[in-house]
Design a protein around this motif. Structure first.
Motif, PDB file in Angstrom:
ATOM      1  N   UNK A  87       0.764  -1.116  -0.008  1.00 14.41           N
ATOM      2  CA  UNK A  87      -0.128   0.082  -0.028  1.00 14.41           C
ATOM      3  C   UNK A  87       0.717   1.172   0.041  1.00 14.41           C
ATOM      4  N   UNK A  88       1.835   1.279   0.336  1.00 13.35           N
ATOM      5  CA  UNK A  88       3.032   2.429   0.684  1.00 13.35           C
ATOM      6  C   UNK A  88       4.388   2.083   1.004  1.00 13.35           C
ATOM      7  N   UNK A  89       5.334   2.549   0.294  1.00 12.39           N
ATOM      8  CA  UNK A  89       6.690   2.514   0.516  1.00 12.39           C
ATOM      9  C   UNK A  89       7.225   3.720   1.052  1.00 12.39           C
ATOM     10  N   UNK A  90       7.862   4.019   2.127  1.00  8.85           N
ATOM     11  CA  UNK A  90       8.354   5.076   2.757  1.00  8.85           C
ATOM     12  C   UNK A  90       9.673   5.509   2.008  1.00  8.85           C
ATOM     13  N   UNK A  91      10.102   6.670   2.615  1.00  5.95           N
ATOM     14  CA  UNK A  91      11.372   7.088   2.219  1.00  5.95           C
ATOM     15  C   UNK A  91      12.445   6.463   3.270  1.00  5.95           C
ATOM     16  N   UNK A  92      13.668   6.382   2.778  1.00  4.15           N
ATOM     17  CA  UNK A  92      14.577   5.747   3.477  1.00  4.15           C
ATOM     18  C   UNK A  92      14.909   6.462   5.016  1.00  4.15           C
ATOM     19  N   UNK A  93      14.809   6.259   6.175  1.00  2.00           N
ATOM     20  CA  UNK A  93      15.157   6.990   7.351  1.00  2.00           C
ATOM     21  C   UNK A  93      16.615   7.098   7.679  1.00  2.00           C
ATOM     22  N   UNK A  94      16.813   7.604   8.885  1.00  2.00           N
ATOM     23  CA  UNK A  94      18.242   8.111   9.252  1.00  2.00           C
ATOM     24  C   UNK A  94      18.866   6.735   9.502  1.00  2.00           C
ATOM     25  N   UNK A  95      18.357   5.554   9.950  1.00  2.00           N
ATOM     26  CA  UNK A  95      19.020   4.559  10.059  1.00  2.00           C
ATOM     27  C   UNK A  95      19.109   3.687   8.933  1.00  2.00           C
ATOM     28  N   UNK A  96      18.820   4.006   7.922  1.00  2.00           N
ATOM     29  CA  UNK A  96      18.951   3.156   6.651  1.00  2.00           C
ATOM     30  C   UNK A  96      17.825   2.297   6.180  1.00  2.00           C
TER      31      UNK A  96
END
Length: 523
Positions: free
Chosen positions: A230-239
């Motif tokens: 349903x959704x793919x987020x963006x890469x966070x600070x921890x990768x």
């Protein structure tokens, strides 16, 4: 763009294969994390998993992988296509050379031709050639009209002029100018001439399931059918990248979008770039070994049929195209993603093909209703905004890759495209890897690259212009004699369109009409 339909038409490829992996869920719960999440369980997704494993097979660490598929495994375009491993050895050369120059045109052709030895090597390495019905030989383009012959012969002549008689691709193509010889080779009634070149054929659904079985046995792949993302987020600070599904969330270090026609569901910037188009095929009972070569019939640049025959014990002829009929019904094809709806009348058209078009067809009624195994079906291929797939890192989405928009011509494009992507993914993960047999020896063709500049430029695509262009091409062909026989005319009782003629992308209002390579890419 919405997710694929829940109950697609039955495809012979899928039903006759009867694979135990069809509805596979490797675990009851989704894995919490993975090195790589691959969205899409068709040809692109499966070969990505295969290459990620094969590139690292001789090293200490292999990536953990999860495939998330919205429907059953390989239930989309790969499980519904024509089965021809058929490069554009020459037929698109003139168009490509005009757009990109002779060198890039040949680069595109060589990349497609390289899929023949790559498939042969992979099948030999894994011992699956017989299982997946892989065969190699010659294919033909049969010119059914003078108009078609001028186009086909002109493309080969242009390639010869630019690259010389000693070019390896030029030498691989041969001309059959005599009508009797062309008909004998192609088995097509009325063929005026033909051009022949190397090609292969494969059971695409069985191929995907075979390589998934191989990687699953190695223990680093988890497959989850009926799990739409349903959704793919963006890469966070921890990768980490959050991949959210209806059944939970998987955290990934890398994500590969292998969703083809449905790319824009998760990557909205592709809403005008990768567009759905509906095609139809049939499986017809035939005597064993009756059709000798894969091939295509051409009447003009829009109207064609293409076919192959499966080996025993299946023996079915897989027939696609039906353009003599479909040019009267463009609204049933362009910008449609409803593969749960048949196109009315195509089963009758396909059923009339053997006696109408094939030399010496036995005196029996062709059957396209094969004991509930999907004698006639539809599938959703794509129209790309500029005629070429989008392959590589997804701009503006660190840690994400894309392989989509193969324009109904994925079989001789995807295997080596995903090989190239896999090396980039492994480099991003810092995993040691080495080139295995059968891997891509050639770089991705420049027109394939999913660059920021290309994606930004194509945001001006006029989606309604694509619809209008497609309709105009169909209208132009629909008045020609070869589209006006009894079997090609639209039955009055069925009307002009068997489906709701709604606007698939009413919100897409662009500025310019992009160069779109339409129907000829199918064969």
């Amino acid at each position: 763009m919405v997710l694929p339909c829940a109950n697609p038409t039955k495809s012979y490829w899928i039903e006759a294969a009867d694979s135990p992996l069809r509805n596979l869920r490797s675990s009851h719960e989704l894995p919490e994390t993975a090195d790589v999440v691959i969205i899409g369980g068709g040809y692109s997704g499966a070969t990505t998993a295969y290459w990620l494993d094969k590139y690292t097979r001789d090293h200490v660490k292999q990536p953990s992988m999860v495939i998330l598929e919205a429907r059953d495994i390989c239930g989309g375009a790969t499980g519904r296509n024509g089965g021809q491993l058929r490069p554009h050895a020459y037929s698109r050369y003139a168009v490509w050379a005009e757009r990109f120059g002779p060198d890039t045109a040949m680069e595109l052709i060589r990349h497609e031709m390289a899929h023949l030895p790559a498939f042969e090597q992979l099948a030999a390495d894994e011992g699956i050639a017989e299982e997946i019905c892989l065969k190699f030989g010659e294919t033909f383009d049969a010119a059914m009209t003078d108009e078609a012959w001028i186009r086909l012969k002109g493309a080969l002549d242009a390639m010869r002029r630019d690259h010389g008689e000693d070019n390896e691709v030029v030498k691989a193509c041969r001309v059959i100018a005599d009508a009797a010889e062309a008909q004998d080779f192609s088995q097509m009634k009325g063929a005026l001439a033909a051009i022949v070149h190397p090609a292969g054929q494969v059971w695409p659904y069985k191929f995907v399931h075979a390589i998934l079985r191989i990687v699953l046995a190695r223990g680093n792949l988890n497959v989850q059918a009926h799990t739409p993302v349903m959704q793919v987020g963006e890469r966070d600070a921890d990768g980490w990248i959050q991949v959210r599904t209806e059944r939970g969330t998987v955290r990934a270090r890398a994500v590969v979008h292998a969703t083809n026609a449905w790319a824009s569901h998760l990557l909205p910037e592709y809403s005008k770039l990768v567009l759905p188009e509906k095609g139809t095929l049939a499986a017809i009972k035939a005597p064993e070994g009756f059709i000798k070569h894969t091939g295509a019939q051409h009447w003009d640049a829009t109207v064609n049929n293409y076919h192959l025959q499966l080996p025993a014990p299946y023996n079915a002829v897989i027939l696609g195209g039906a353009r003599q009929y479909l040019v009267h019904r463009p609204a049933d094809c362009v910008l449609r993603d409803d593969d749960d709806q048949h196109i009315l009348g195509t089963d009758e058209f396909f059923g009339s093909w053997p006696s109408s078009d094939v030399l010496n067809w036995p005196e029996s009624t062709p059957q396209t209703s094969l004991e509930g195994k999907g004698g006639c079906w539809v599938g959703i291929e794509t129209t790309s905004a500029d005629g070429f797939p989008f392959v590589g890192p997804a701009p503006r989405h660190p840690g994400q890759w894309v392989a989509a928009g193969f324009a109904g011509h994925g079989m001789p494009r995807i295997l080596l495209s995903t090989s190239s992507i896999s090396t980039l993914v492994l480099e991003s993960l810092g995993l040691e890897h080495s080139e295995p047999s059968g891997a891509a020896k050639l770089p991705l063709p420049k027109p394939f690259l999913a660059t920021k500049d290309r994606i930004d430029r194509l945001q001006n695509t006029n989606v309604e212009g694509i619809r209008s262009s497609f309709t105009a091409k169909c209208k132009e062909s629909s008045v020609k004699p070869f589209c006006n026989g009894e079997r090609s005319r639209v039955p009055a009782k069925q009307g002009i369109s068997s489906c709701n003629d709604g606007n698939w992308a009413s919100s897409c209002k662009g500025q310019a009409v992009s160069h779109v390579e339409q129907i000829p890419l199918r064969v």
